[in-house]
Each structure stands twice: as structure tokens, then as C-alpha cells.
Design a protein around this motif. Structure first.
Motif, PDB file in Angstrom:
ATOM      1  N   ALA A  97      -4.488   0.229  -3.457  1.00  0.00           N
ATOM      2  CA  ALA A  97      -5.520   1.713  -4.123  1.00  0.00           C
ATOM      3  C   ALA A  97      -4.435   2.317  -4.979  1.00  0.00           C
ATOM      4  CB  ALA A  97      -5.887   2.793  -3.299  1.00  0.00           C
ATOM      5  N   VAL A  98      -3.166   2.009  -4.931  1.00  0.00           N
ATOM      6  CA  VAL A  98      -2.439   3.012  -6.139  1.00  0.00           C
ATOM      7  C   VAL A  98      -2.855   1.315  -7.746  1.00  0.00           C
ATOM      8  CG1 VAL A  98      -0.329   2.590  -7.373  1.00  0.00           C
ATOM      9  CG2 VAL A  98      -0.939   3.949  -4.755  1.00  0.00           C
ATOM     10  N   GLU A  99      -2.438   0.444  -7.476  1.00  0.00           N
ATOM     11  CA  GLU A  99      -2.613  -0.358  -8.605  1.00  0.00           C
ATOM     12  C   GLU A  99      -3.899  -0.347  -9.296  1.00  0.00           C
ATOM     13  OE1 GLU A  99      -0.158  -2.212  -9.974  1.00  0.00           O
ATOM     14  OE2 GLU A  99       0.464  -1.209  -8.537  1.00  0.00           O
ATOM     15  N   ARG A 100      -4.957  -0.070  -8.247  1.00  0.00           N
ATOM     16  CA  ARG A 100      -6.539  -0.232  -9.194  1.00  0.00           C
ATOM     17  C   ARG A 100      -7.133   0.975  -9.594  1.00  0.00           C
ATOM     18  NH1 ARG A 100      -9.110   0.018  -3.800  1.00  0.00           N
ATOM     19  NH2 ARG A 100      -9.317   2.049  -4.131  1.00  0.00           N
ATOM     20  N   ILE A 101      -5.522   2.139  -9.039  1.00  0.00           N
ATOM     21  CA  ILE A 101      -6.687   3.214  -9.817  1.00  0.00           C
ATOM     22  C   ILE A 101      -5.371   3.463 -11.175  1.00  0.00           C
ATOM     23  CG2 ILE A 101      -5.592   5.737  -9.790  1.00  0.00           C
ATOM     24  CD1 ILE A 101      -5.000   5.842  -6.377  1.00  0.00           C
ATOM     25  N   LYS A 102      -4.757   2.942 -11.114  1.00  0.00           N
ATOM     26  CA  LYS A 102      -3.154   2.586 -12.013  1.00  0.00           C
ATOM     27  C   LYS A 102      -3.825   2.262 -13.686  1.00  0.00           C
ATOM     28  CE  LYS A 102       1.008   1.260 -13.988  1.00  0.00           C
ATOM     29  NZ  LYS A 102       2.188   0.103 -13.866  1.00  0.00           N
ATOM     30  N   GLN A 103      -4.841   0.699 -12.737  1.00  0.00           N
ATOM     31  CA  GLN A 103      -5.263  -0.032 -14.210  1.00  0.00           C
ATOM     32  C   GLN A 103      -6.669   0.716 -14.691  1.00  0.00           C
ATOM     33  OE1 GLN A 103      -6.481  -3.569 -12.415  1.00  0.00           O
ATOM     34  NE2 GLN A 103      -4.378  -4.042 -11.803  1.00  0.00           N
ATOM     35  N   LEU A 104      -7.337   1.721 -14.157  1.00  0.00           N
ATOM     36  CA  LEU A 104      -8.938   2.049 -14.132  1.00  0.00           C
ATOM     37  C   LEU A 104      -8.222   3.705 -14.901  1.00  0.00           C
ATOM     38  CD1 LEU A 104     -10.846   2.711 -10.751  1.00  0.00           C
ATOM     39  CD2 LEU A 104     -11.712   1.780 -12.683  1.00  0.00           C
ATOM     40  N   ARG A 105      -7.254   4.051 -14.280  1.00  0.00           N
ATOM     41  CA  ARG A 105      -6.709   5.625 -15.253  1.00  0.00           C
ATOM     42  C   ARG A 105      -6.024   4.794 -16.829  1.00  0.00           C
ATOM     43  NH1 ARG A 105      -9.458   8.559 -15.400  1.00  0.00           N
ATOM     44  NH2 ARG A 105      -8.830  10.166 -16.204  1.00  0.00           N
ATOM     45  N   GLU A 106      -5.791   3.689 -16.582  1.00  0.00           N
ATOM     46  CA  GLU A 106      -4.952   3.408 -18.202  1.00  0.00           C
ATOM     47  C   GLU A 106      -6.299   3.098 -19.311  1.00  0.00           C
ATOM     48  OE1 GLU A 106      -2.493  -0.409 -17.172  1.00  0.00           O
ATOM     49  OE2 GLU A 106      -0.731   1.128 -16.773  1.00  0.00           O
ATOM     50  N   ASN A 107      -7.827   2.851 -18.567  1.00  0.00           N
ATOM     51  CA  ASN A 107      -8.188   1.739 -19.012  1.00  0.00           C
ATOM     52  C   ASN A 107      -9.656   3.528 -19.438  1.00  0.00           C
ATOM     53  OD1 ASN A 107      -8.918  -1.050 -20.182  1.00  0.00           O
ATOM     54  ND2 ASN A 107      -8.088  -1.174 -17.765  1.00  0.00           N
ATOM     55  N   ASN A 108      -8.423   4.115 -18.935  1.00  0.00           N
ATOM     56  CA  ASN A 108     -10.017   6.228 -19.189  1.00  0.00           C
ATOM     57  C   ASN A 108     -10.874   5.989 -18.141  1.00  0.00           C
ATOM     58  OD1 ASN A 108      -9.199   8.342 -20.313  1.00  0.00           O
ATOM     59  ND2 ASN A 108     -11.372   8.336 -21.915  1.00  0.00           N
ATOM     60  N   LEU A 109     -10.874   4.869 -17.424  1.00  0.00           N
ATOM     61  CA  LEU A 109     -12.148   5.211 -16.375  1.00  0.00           C
ATOM     62  C   LEU A 109     -12.036   6.111 -15.108  1.00  0.00           C
ATOM     63  CD1 LEU A 109     -12.726   1.234 -16.436  1.00  0.00           C
ATOM     64  CD2 LEU A 109     -14.239   2.788 -17.879  1.00  0.00           C
ATOM     65  N   PRO A 110     -13.127   6.352 -14.591  1.00  0.00           N
ATOM     66  CA  PRO A 110     -13.168   7.547 -13.843  1.00  0.00           C
ATOM     67  C   PRO A 110     -12.121   6.742 -12.326  1.00  0.00           C
ATOM     68  CG  PRO A 110     -14.854   7.192 -14.062  1.00  0.00           C
ATOM     69  CD  PRO A 110     -14.723   6.673 -15.090  1.00  0.00           C
ATOM     70  N   THR A 111     -11.466   7.799 -11.331  1.00  0.00           N
ATOM     71  CA  THR A 111     -11.774   6.387  -9.490  1.00  0.00           C
ATOM     72  C   THR A 111     -12.966   7.130  -8.700  1.00  0.00           C
ATOM     73  OG1 THR A 111     -10.063   8.161  -9.624  1.00  0.00           O
ATOM     74  CG2 THR A 111      -9.151   6.515 -10.051  1.00  0.00           C
ATOM     75  N   VAL A 112     -13.392   8.116  -9.320  1.00  0.00           N
ATOM     76  CA  VAL A 112     -14.220   8.581  -8.061  1.00  0.00           C
ATOM     77  C   VAL A 112     -15.635   8.751  -9.162  1.00  0.00           C
ATOM     78  CG1 VAL A 112     -13.466  10.490  -7.089  1.00  0.00           C
ATOM     79  CG2 VAL A 112     -14.761  10.933  -9.284  1.00  0.00           C
ATOM     80  N   PRO A 113     -17.300   7.756  -8.035  1.00  0.00           N
ATOM     81  CA  PRO A 113     -16.993   8.243  -6.388  1.00  0.00           C
ATOM     82  C   PRO A 113     -15.651   6.889  -5.865  1.00  0.00           C
ATOM     83  CG  PRO A 113     -18.877   7.252  -7.074  1.00  0.00           C
ATOM     84  CD  PRO A 113     -18.140   7.711  -8.367  1.00  0.00           C
ATOM     85  N   THR A 114     -15.493   7.547  -4.729  1.00  0.00           N
ATOM     86  CA  THR A 114     -14.880   6.794  -4.207  1.00  0.00           C
ATOM     87  C   THR A 114     -15.431   6.842  -2.975  1.00  0.00           C
ATOM     88  OG1 THR A 114     -12.703   6.780  -2.792  1.00  0.00           O
ATOM     89  CG2 THR A 114     -13.440   8.848  -2.931  1.00  0.00           C
ATOM     90  N   THR A 115     -15.034   5.767  -1.642  1.00  0.00           N
ATOM     91  CA  THR A 115     -16.415   5.746  -0.412  1.00  0.00           C
ATOM     92  C   THR A 115     -15.472   6.407   0.837  1.00  0.00           C
ATOM     93  OG1 THR A 115     -15.238   3.800   0.411  1.00  0.00           O
ATOM     94  CG2 THR A 115     -16.749   3.545  -1.243  1.00  0.00           C
ATOM     95  N   LEU A 116     -15.989   6.691   1.916  1.00  0.00           N
ATOM     96  CA  LEU A 116     -15.485   7.061   2.708  1.00  0.00           C
ATOM     97  C   LEU A 116     -14.871   5.922   3.153  1.00  0.00           C
ATOM     98  CD1 LEU A 116     -17.714   9.461   4.714  1.00  0.00           C
ATOM     99  CD2 LEU A 116     -15.837  10.266   3.781  1.00  0.00           C
ATOM    100  N   GLU A 117     -14.843   5.188   3.425  1.00  0.00           N
ATOM    101  CA  GLU A 117     -14.304   3.836   4.267  1.00  0.00           C
ATOM    102  C   GLU A 117     -12.979   3.610   3.205  1.00  0.00           C
ATOM    103  OE1 GLU A 117     -14.850  -0.910   4.906  1.00  0.00           O
ATOM    104  OE2 GLU A 117     -16.244   0.014   3.342  1.00  0.00           O
ATOM    105  N   GLN A 118     -12.616   3.223   2.264  1.00  0.00           N
ATOM    106  CA  GLN A 118     -11.810   3.529   1.303  1.00  0.00           C
ATOM    107  C   GLN A 118     -10.362   5.421   1.603  1.00  0.00           C
ATOM    108  OE1 GLN A 118     -13.342   3.921  -2.806  1.00  0.00           O
ATOM    109  NE2 GLN A 118     -13.134   1.369  -2.656  1.00  0.00           N
ATOM    110  N   GLU A 119     -11.183   5.987   1.904  1.00  0.00           N
ATOM    111  CA  GLU A 119     -10.474   7.571   1.748  1.00  0.00           C
ATOM    112  C   GLU A 119     -10.077   7.123   3.980  1.00  0.00           C
ATOM    113  OE1 GLU A 119      -9.939   9.497   0.216  1.00  0.00           O
ATOM    114  OE2 GLU A 119     -10.852   7.950  -1.174  1.00  0.00           O
ATOM    115  N   GLN A 120     -10.740   6.542   4.357  1.00  0.00           N
ATOM    116  CA  GLN A 120     -10.152   5.976   5.911  1.00  0.00           C
ATOM    117  C   GLN A 120      -8.739   5.985   5.953  1.00  0.00           C
ATOM    118  OE1 GLN A 120     -11.307   7.942   8.462  1.00  0.00           O
ATOM    119  NE2 GLN A 120     -13.211   8.283   8.333  1.00  0.00           N
ATOM    120  N   THR A 121      -8.694   5.189   4.929  1.00  0.00           N
ATOM    121  CA  THR A 121      -8.384   3.642   5.815  1.00  0.00           C
ATOM    122  C   THR A 121      -6.209   4.327   3.994  1.00  0.00           C
ATOM    123  OG1 THR A 121      -8.662   2.626   3.195  1.00  0.00           O
ATOM    124  CG2 THR A 121      -8.960   2.206   5.468  1.00  0.00           C
TER     125      THR A 121
END
Length: 254
Positions: free
Chosen positions: A193-217
Motif C-alpha cells: 500500500a505504501v508503494e501504491r500511495i507514493k505513486q498516486l501522490r507523485e502523480n497528484n492523484l487521490p488515495t481515497v476512496p479506500t475499501t474496507l478490505e484494504q483497511e482491514q489489512t
């Protein structure tokens, strides 16, 4: 299906417009500012019918009165917060149903961040609008409520289907993930998730919405029973509430 538009405002807030194409009814969730909402309404040629407030903080209600004056919409919020939400017309409590066109939203009481905080859950759209209670890989600060209240609120969300999309109100994910790593550094789902978040933010894209499945893990505040987290905290076998309380205190200082 509902059309959900995400509007970034201020430093890290998200406002959400929800539109039912069949009835043409539209609601906005937590409008910090009026102008960005009016701009999107004009672009889409939508008429605003409702404001849905999750809680009373200024960065969630700041646009209420200007939007109401401009569109004659109705303002919806918690019955507990009637004195703190400007312009409120419709007061709702746990278990109530709010209807937007053909869609029914379940009202979930989720005190913790504030007393009287509510969330709006729409089962068919698999959408949870939860304000500042649950964040991607985090949860809200306890400004008014207790750790026990917040834990119970998060448990309510955890009981929803795992594919529920979580439309939280802030872009806090990168900072939240760094804290999560500090208490569960070997969580492989979190590392991905950290890698995915880094890529999204570098491209000025939002990291939300997330999903409950992602949050549970990945979200430590939903993982109080994790042996790794308990070991990091030196709290093996402690109660969920004790672990949650310690996590929230550490996050405050992080």
C-alpha cells in the motif's frame, strides 16, 4: 448508479457530490467551501437538493449557508448537533434512513472524533461517507469522544461488506501509512500500500476512496488484535480497547 464526484479543497479536504441520474437529485457531503461545489454543479448542470453534514467542524460545514442561500437546498445533520450545524433542516439519528432520489442511505452514529458524528452508508452503491471517523490507514483524533466510543464506531464500519468504498474527508493517507509502518513494519499488505500511495501522490492523484478490505489489512486501528502490533507495543494479550488507546496516543505524538 449514483454518480459520485470528488472535489479536493483547502490543503487536504475532500467534498463529495452525490447525484442520482434518474431522479436528478443531488447531495453534497461536508462542503468546507461553497464556490468549488457551485462550480461543479454548474459544469454538470445539476441542482443541489441536500447538504449532508457528518459533524460540526468548520472544514465540513463552512459552505453550508452560502450553498443554502444560492440553491435553497436542505441541510441534513445529526440530531445531537442541531445547535452546532448552521442552517440545519433535517435532524437524523442512528438507524434513520435518508432518501436521495431512489437511494436509501443508512445513518450510522459514530461518535469519537466528535460527539454526534454520523456517517451515511448506501448499500447498493457500496459507499460509506464517514467524515473524520475512519481514514485510509487511520482514524480521526478524539477531540470530544472517548477511545471506547471511537473503537465501537470503527467496529460498526468493520461489520459492513468488505467491498464497501470508504469516502473519508481528508487526504491523510501518506502520513497515516508511515505511522502504521512504525507499529507493524512487516505487514506485506501495508508495504504494498505504501508503494501504491507514493505513486498516486507523485502523480497528484487521490488515495481515497479506500475499501474496507484494504483497511482491514493495513489500518492499525482496525487491527488491534494483530500479534505483531501488540508485540511492538509490548501489549501482548491486552484488550482491544487498551491497544487502541495506546495506538491513538502514539499517533497523536507521531
Amino acid at each position: 448508479m449514483l454518480d459520485i464526484q470528488q472535489i479536493p479543497v483547502l490543503n487536504d479536504n475532500y467534498i463529495y457530490l452525490i447525484h442520482d441520474p434518474e431522479s436528478q437529485e443531488t447531495a453534497v457531503v461536508d462542503p468546507a467551501l461553497a464556490e468549488p461545489v457551485l462550480d461543479v454543479l454548474k459544469q454538470k448542470n445539476w441542482q443541489l437538493n441536500y447538504i449532508l453534514n457528518t459533524h460540526h467542524h468548520g472544514d465540513h460545514i463552512g459552505g453550508n449557508l452560502a450553498l443554502k442561500k444560492k440553491t435553497q437546498c436542505k441541510i441534513v445533520g445529526s440530531a445531537t448537533d442541531q445547535q452546532r450545524i448552521p442552517g440545519i433542516d433535517i435532524s437524523l439519528s442512528e438507524g434513520d434512513i435518508f432518501k436521495l432520489g431512489n437511494y436509501e442511505f443508512q445513518v450510522i452514529s459514530c461518535s469519537g472524533h466528535t460527539i454526534g458524528h454520523i456517517a451515511f452508508y448506501q448499500p447498493e452503491a457500496k459507499a460509506l461517507f464517514c467524515g473524520d471517523t475512519l481514514f485510509a490507514i487511520g482514524c480521526g483524533r478524539l477531540f470530544e469522544g472517548s477511545a471506547e466510543q471511537m473503537l465501537q464506531s470503527l467496529k460498526k464500519f468493520s461489520s459492513l461488506p468488505l467491498d464497501t468504498k470508504v469516502y473519508c474527508a481528508h487526504e491523510y493517507t501518506a502520513a497515516n501509512a508511515q505511522f502504521a509502518l512504525s507499529v507493524e513494519p512487516e505487514n506485506t499488505n501495508l508495504l504494498k500500500a505504501v508503494e501504491r500511495i507514493k505513486q498516486l501522490r507523485e502523480n497528484n492523484l487521490p488515495t481515497v476512496p479506500t475499501t474496507l478490505e484494504q483497511e482491514q489489512t493495513t489500518n492499525p486501528f482496525l487491527r488491534t488484535d494483530s500479534p505483531d502490533i501488540q508485540q511492538t507495543l509490548a501489549m501482548q494479550g491486552a484488550s482491544e480497547l487498551a491497544v487502541f488507546t495506546e495506538l491513538r496516543l502514539r499517533k497523536n505524538r507521531f
